[in-house]
Design an enzyme around this catalytic site. Structure first.
Site, PDB file in Angstrom:
ATOM      1  N   LYS A   1       0.790  -1.432  -0.010  1.00 55.01           N
ATOM      2  CA  LYS A   1       0.066  -0.131  -0.081  1.00 55.01           C
ATOM      3  C   LYS A   1       0.888   1.240   0.050  1.00 55.01           C
ATOM      4  O   LYS A   1       0.273   2.200  -0.450  1.00 55.01           O
ATOM      5  CB  LYS A   1      -1.068   0.112   1.249  1.00 55.01           C
ATOM      6  CG  LYS A   1      -2.195  -0.921   0.936  1.00 55.01           C
ATOM      7  CD  LYS A   1      -3.218  -0.559   2.147  1.00 55.01           C
ATOM      8  CE  LYS A   1      -4.410  -1.611   1.700  1.00 55.01           C
ATOM      9  NZ  LYS A   1      -5.598  -1.408   2.676  1.00 55.01           N
TER      10      LYS A   1
ATOM     11  N   LYS B   1     -13.373  -3.248  -5.943  1.00 54.84           N
ATOM     12  CA  LYS B   1     -14.414  -1.810  -5.450  1.00 54.84           C
ATOM     13  C   LYS B   1     -13.689  -0.861  -6.343  1.00 54.84           C
ATOM     14  O   LYS B   1     -14.189   0.292  -6.574  1.00 54.84           O
ATOM     15  CB  LYS B   1     -14.719  -1.644  -4.247  1.00 54.84           C
ATOM     16  CG  LYS B   1     -13.633  -1.631  -2.937  1.00 54.84           C
ATOM     17  CD  LYS B   1     -14.086  -1.528  -1.648  1.00 54.84           C
ATOM     18  CE  LYS B   1     -13.132  -1.855  -0.480  1.00 54.84           C
ATOM     19  NZ  LYS B   1     -13.806  -2.226   0.479  1.00 54.84           N
TER      20      LYS B   1
ATOM     21  N   LYS C   1      -9.105 -10.007  -9.367  1.00 56.03           N
ATOM     22  CA  LYS C   1     -10.233 -10.147  -8.328  1.00 56.03           C
ATOM     23  C   LYS C   1     -11.407  -8.955  -8.510  1.00 56.03           C
ATOM     24  O   LYS C   1     -11.205  -7.880  -9.096  1.00 56.03           O
ATOM     25  CB  LYS C   1      -9.748  -9.769  -7.060  1.00 56.03           C
ATOM     26  CG  LYS C   1      -9.433 -11.233  -6.046  1.00 56.03           C
ATOM     27  CD  LYS C   1      -8.805 -10.918  -4.934  1.00 56.03           C
ATOM     28  CE  LYS C   1      -9.681 -10.313  -3.840  1.00 56.03           C
ATOM     29  NZ  LYS C   1      -8.999 -10.244  -2.550  1.00 56.03           N
TER      30      LYS C   1
END
Ligand code: TRP
Length: 338
Positions: free
Chosen positions: A117, A204, A201
């Site tokens: 991240k 969102k 995957k």
């Protein structure tokens, strides 16, 4: 001493939730609440570690209500299972500070999610992003929760929570004070992939809305996205070997099997030799039948934010009643005057 079984889990309020969150997580939560006492929080404090959460207060508020609505619409019963936003229960933050002093830098340095991240510019990442897993350990242990349903990607964070629990117990002469929380890995049986690319995957954050079925999509949108989902030009498989190297077909079969609560082999047998178009129509109908009522309930709840806020407040009161005595005990153990 054995600890009483208690489930705790949470999702971050970032963007909208989708079919993958439902099949991979929420559906399991709904089942678990029949088996053990559960607590489900919306981790708004964790969302602040993301730039999107930090810079857009209104979006964070909206997303928090949306995640709470998804829990309820999926079938978590707030009369039975507390649903609350993390920041409403100040004991999470209090315990996280103490855990910051228990956890070692070396332990956090190993966390792969922080590395992913923070990317190339670690020095620009927030300190909150770095200690994110410490707060997560506090979320769990502030209730002495024993079971934590999470995705595979959170396993390392659960190991850290166990290490923190063990070190606290050891350092403060309280063997067995905190349990060793067990991950309950969800979402591996039903890894829901993007409808546009079977190798990715369902996410969102994917820029293509057609890649996912949002928990706020209405029946027409759901059916349309399934019908337009990427497939391939081969006939439908007759066996699971035929699904090899056909990620899009595999994904659609997985979704069908999960929604129908059937095993995949029987779904393959049912459609063997048929056309993709017929299978997609059946899948669209099934998805609308199973998910339509949930997404409709979600939209109904979101139309009344005051009701969601009442549910969150009520859940937080119940959660606090559980956390406060544990936190008092923690404070005494470390030597704080309470
Ligand atoms: N880190 C988790 C995720 O991204 C979210 C989370 C925060 C969580 N605190 C938690 C999950 C406590 C389970 C228990 O999925």
């Amino acid at each position: 001493m054995t600890h009483k079984p208690l489930v705790l889990s949470g999702m971050q309020p970032t963007n909208t939730l989708h079919l993958g969150n439902y099949l991979g997580a929420l559906k399991n939560w709904v089942r678990m609440q029949e088996e053990m006492p559960c607590l489900f929080c919306v981790v708004d404090m964790h969302a602040l570690t993301q730039d999107s959460g930090y810079a857009l207060p209104e979006a964070l508020t909206r997303a928090t209500r949306e995640v709470a609505a998804a829990y309820i619409a999926a079938g978590v019963d707030p009369a039975h299972t507390p649903i609350f936003n993390q920041s409403r229960v100040p004991e999470h933050g209090e315990l996280a500070w103490i855990f910051n002093c228990v956890a070692r830098l070396g332990w956090l340095d190993r966390m792969t999610q922080f590395k992913e991240k923070s990317g190339k510019h670690k020095e620009r990442a927030s300190v909150g992003l770095y200690t994110y897993p410490v707060l997560m350990a506090a979320d769990i242990l502030v209730y002495k929760a024993t079971h934590v349903p999470v995705g595979e990607d959170q396993k390392q964070h659960l190991e850290l929570a166990r290490d923190i629990a063990a070190k606290f117990n050891n350092d403060f002469g309280a063997p067995d004070f905190f349990p060793q929380p067990e991950p309950v890995i969800t979402g591996t049986a039903t890894r829901v992939m993007s409808l546009r690319d079977g190798a990715k995957k369902m996410s969102k954050t994917d820029e293509s809305d057609a890649s996912r079925i949002n928990l706020t999509d209405d029946a027409d949108a759901i059916a349309g996205k399934i019908k337009r989902a990427k497939s391939d030009s081969f006939p439908l498989p007759a066996s699971k070997e035929d699904l090899k190297d056909r990620p899009e077909a595999e994904n659609l079969f997985n979704i069908y099997a999960a929604l129908a609560e059937q095993d995949r082999d029987s779904v393959i047998a049912q459609f063997a030799g048929q056309q993709f178009s017929g299978f997609k129509t059946a899948l669209a109908d099934l998805t609308v039948a199973k998910l339509g009522p949930i997404t409709a309930e979600m939209r109904r709840l979101l139309a009344d934010p005051a009701e969601i806020d009442r549910i969150l407040k009520n859940g937080a009161d119940k959660a606090r009643a559980l956390a406060a005595p544990i936190m008092d005990e923690v404070k005494k153990r470390v030597g704080f005057i309470v």
